[in-house]
Scaffold this active site. Sequence first.
Site, PDB file in Angstrom:
ATOM      1  N   ASP A  19     120.518 -44.621 -73.026  1.00 31.49           N
ATOM      2  CA  ASP A  19     120.546 -46.022 -73.425  1.00 31.49           C
ATOM      3  C   ASP A  19     119.816 -46.172 -74.758  1.00 31.49           C
ATOM      4  O   ASP A  19     118.906 -45.395 -75.071  1.00 31.49           O
ATOM      5  CB  ASP A  19     119.884 -46.914 -72.375  1.00 31.49           C
ATOM      6  CG  ASP A  19     120.396 -48.343 -72.401  1.00 31.49           C
ATOM      7  OD1 ASP A  19     120.071 -49.053 -73.370  1.00 31.49           O
ATOM      8  OD2 ASP A  19     121.113 -48.736 -71.473  1.00 31.49           O
ATOM      9  N   LYS A  52     113.657 -49.803 -71.708  1.00 26.69           N
ATOM     10  CA  LYS A  52     114.356 -49.574 -70.437  1.00 26.69           C
ATOM     11  C   LYS A  52     114.300 -48.097 -70.056  1.00 26.69           C
ATOM     12  O   LYS A  52     114.042 -47.756 -68.893  1.00 26.69           O
ATOM     13  CB  LYS A  52     115.808 -50.035 -70.545  1.00 26.69           C
ATOM     14  CG  LYS A  52     116.589 -49.931 -69.242  1.00 26.69           C
ATOM     15  CD  LYS A  52     118.070 -50.170 -69.455  1.00 26.69           C
ATOM     16  CE  LYS A  52     118.364 -51.577 -69.942  1.00 26.69           C
ATOM     17  NZ  LYS A  52     119.822 -51.800 -70.101  1.00 26.69           N
ATOM     18  N   THR A  58     130.749 -55.342 -70.892  1.00 21.82           N
ATOM     19  CA  THR A  58     131.785 -56.040 -71.667  1.00 21.82           C
ATOM     20  C   THR A  58     131.613 -57.541 -71.456  1.00 21.82           C
ATOM     21  O   THR A  58     132.381 -58.168 -70.729  1.00 21.82           O
ATOM     22  CB  THR A  58     133.199 -55.599 -71.236  1.00 21.82           C
ATOM     23  OG1 THR A  58     133.321 -55.738 -69.809  1.00 21.82           O
ATOM     24  CG2 THR A  58     133.461 -54.165 -71.628  1.00 21.82           C
ATOM     25  N   THR A 102     134.606 -52.515 -67.250  1.00 24.18           N
ATOM     26  CA  THR A 102     135.741 -53.421 -67.031  1.00 24.18           C
ATOM     27  C   THR A 102     136.247 -53.868 -68.394  1.00 24.18           C
ATOM     28  O   THR A 102     135.548 -54.562 -69.129  1.00 24.18           O
ATOM     29  CB  THR A 102     135.317 -54.633 -66.198  1.00 24.18           C
ATOM     30  OG1 THR A 102     134.763 -54.183 -64.960  1.00 24.18           O
ATOM     31  CG2 THR A 102     136.498 -55.547 -65.911  1.00 24.18           C
ATOM     32  N   PHE A 128     133.631 -50.836 -58.628  1.00 23.10           N
ATOM     33  CA  PHE A 128     133.855 -51.956 -57.721  1.00 23.10           C
ATOM     34  C   PHE A 128     132.556 -52.306 -56.986  1.00 23.10           C
ATOM     35  O   PHE A 128     132.530 -52.451 -55.768  1.00 23.10           O
ATOM     36  CB  PHE A 128     134.956 -51.630 -56.711  1.00 23.10           C
ATOM     37  CG  PHE A 128     136.279 -51.279 -57.338  1.00 23.10           C
ATOM     38  CD1 PHE A 128     137.118 -52.280 -57.804  1.00 23.10           C
ATOM     39  CD2 PHE A 128     136.662 -49.962 -57.480  1.00 23.10           C
ATOM     40  CE1 PHE A 128     138.339 -51.962 -58.394  1.00 23.10           C
ATOM     41  CE2 PHE A 128     137.885 -49.630 -58.068  1.00 23.10           C
ATOM     42  CZ  PHE A 128     138.722 -50.637 -58.521  1.00 23.10           C
ATOM     43  N   ALA A 144     133.360 -72.188 -48.351  1.00 20.22           N
ATOM     44  CA  ALA A 144     133.209 -73.234 -49.369  1.00 20.22           C
ATOM     45  C   ALA A 144     131.742 -73.433 -49.724  1.00 20.22           C
ATOM     46  O   ALA A 144     130.852 -73.236 -48.906  1.00 20.22           O
ATOM     47  CB  ALA A 144     133.797 -74.547 -48.860  1.00 20.22           C
ATOM     48  N   GLY A 195     129.668 -67.053 -59.307  1.00 17.25           N
ATOM     49  CA  GLY A 195     128.985 -66.922 -60.586  1.00 17.25           C
ATOM     50  C   GLY A 195     128.707 -65.454 -60.819  1.00 17.25           C
ATOM     51  O   GLY A 195     129.427 -64.590 -60.333  1.00 17.25           O
ATOM     52  N   CYS A 203     130.333 -60.887 -63.284  1.00 17.88           N
ATOM     53  CA  CYS A 203     131.671 -60.291 -63.173  1.00 17.88           C
ATOM     54  C   CYS A 203     132.791 -61.322 -63.064  1.00 17.88           C
ATOM     55  O   CYS A 203     133.574 -61.485 -63.993  1.00 17.88           O
ATOM     56  CB  CYS A 203     131.717 -59.334 -61.991  1.00 17.88           C
ATOM     57  SG  CYS A 203     130.773 -57.824 -62.242  1.00 17.88           S
ATOM     58  N   ARG A 244     123.046 -64.715 -64.302  1.00  9.18           N
ATOM     59  CA  ARG A 244     124.130 -64.937 -65.259  1.00  9.18           C
ATOM     60  C   ARG A 244     125.184 -65.871 -64.657  1.00  9.18           C
ATOM     61  O   ARG A 244     125.706 -65.618 -63.586  1.00  9.18           O
ATOM     62  CB  ARG A 244     124.768 -63.605 -65.652  1.00  9.18           C
ATOM     63  CG  ARG A 244     123.898 -62.722 -66.525  1.00  9.18           C
ATOM     64  CD  ARG A 244     124.535 -61.382 -66.782  1.00  9.18           C
ATOM     65  NE  ARG A 244     124.652 -60.589 -65.557  1.00  9.18           N
ATOM     66  CZ  ARG A 244     125.250 -59.392 -65.489  1.00  9.18           C
ATOM     67  NH1 ARG A 244     125.795 -58.874 -66.572  1.00  9.18           N
ATOM     68  NH2 ARG A 244     125.310 -58.751 -64.342  1.00  9.18           N
TER      69      ARG A 244
END
Length: 431
Positions: free
Chosen positions: A28, A33, A84, A120, A146, A250, A255, A258, A328
């Site tokens: 990285d 990090k 991404t 992705t 996934f 429901a 959120g 992804c 996020r």
Amino acid sequence: MSVIGTGYLGATHAAAMAELGHEVVGVDVDEAKIERLSKGEVPFFEPGLPELLSKHVASGALRFTTSTAEAAQFGDIHFVCVGTPQRKGEFAADVSFVDAAFAEVTQHVRPGSVVVGKSTVPSGTAARLQPLVEAAGAELVWNPEFLREGFAVKDTLHPDRVVVGVSGDIGLAAINEAYAPIFETDNTPVIVTDFATAELVKVAANSFLATKISFINAMAEICEVTGADVVQLSDAIGKDARIGHRFLHAGLGFGGGCLPKDIRAFMARAGELGVDQALTFLKSVDDINMRRRARMVDLAREVCGGSLAGQRVAVLGAAFKPNSDDVRDSPALDVAVSVQKAGAAVRLYDPEAMNNCRALHPQLAYADSALEACRDADVVLHLTEWQEFRDLGPDEIGAVVKTKNILDGRNALDPELWRAAGWHFRALGRR
């Protein structure tokens, strides 16, 4: 092997590959990090990952560096796991991190190596990157991830399927070797396909899940005006084997890092390919999802007599889902900010996401516990279904609030229990 990018996906993948018996180096550009990871510290919350990471850092099977050149010379197979994100001001995905990672690693890979994309990406990205990889004497594979936040370790070590987009036998053999312990013990289905299909599997899956969530939330809107109960409705239609109960709950909607950005990027790419009409329904999916947040703010205003100005509002939850510190595009945090903008005094608590919240919204007031957040509140908003919140009874919270008003944004609480304890209970899509 090497893992390029040590964010949520990369750090999890690197630790899991070490658990499978491989020697792994993670790369990285973020020095801070890398320093934390090298000490066996996970810079985000993910159940089970700290133990896995520290175990393999201590054993020497897993190490970290900021040098892509070093990692490229170390490994025979290189997993690109960079993000991404959504482009600012646009729906499209920002693939600049992917492009940079591939440009860097292909400068240093040994001939005969395999470079595996796990990010992705928009359809056509792998085909665009393939000449770059082949020019370096390597072979490209696309192997989408996934992962579910909160279950990432399990999803990596025990996946429900492995999708492999390949153009040659070397790449497929490398994947088979990398995942051999999984294939030998779990009988995991493997779908071997072309690059375009492999890229589409992830965004198609996320789009389907988002559509299912927004469908039941659209039904919640109907329930609110007809007097029906969306929880009972969901249970009834979910018993149909063709529909099922999963992702049919429901509430505030989806959120995180992804689903929202992936369906928007999918729409943008469809437009670029000239088939935007095929995905126009995803705009409605996104709109329904965002309306649920606004509806929760409206409900808070209603129970406060028509105005939030000067009201004390307790917000329980900020992460977009339990067992995560990811805020996020979080519906919970979005509602908290909107309620404050409407004039309320907001006090928020989340078991794991407090630091991320403070970094994004220092203007909010934060509590050290759920009960402290609820103290003297005019209304309590239950917005992330942490078990900790579900375990708090109506009497326990009732002892500290000013007024017994609670809004269940996740339809996770028992309305009869709360009403019997004297609470004014409201939820999205429920009587």
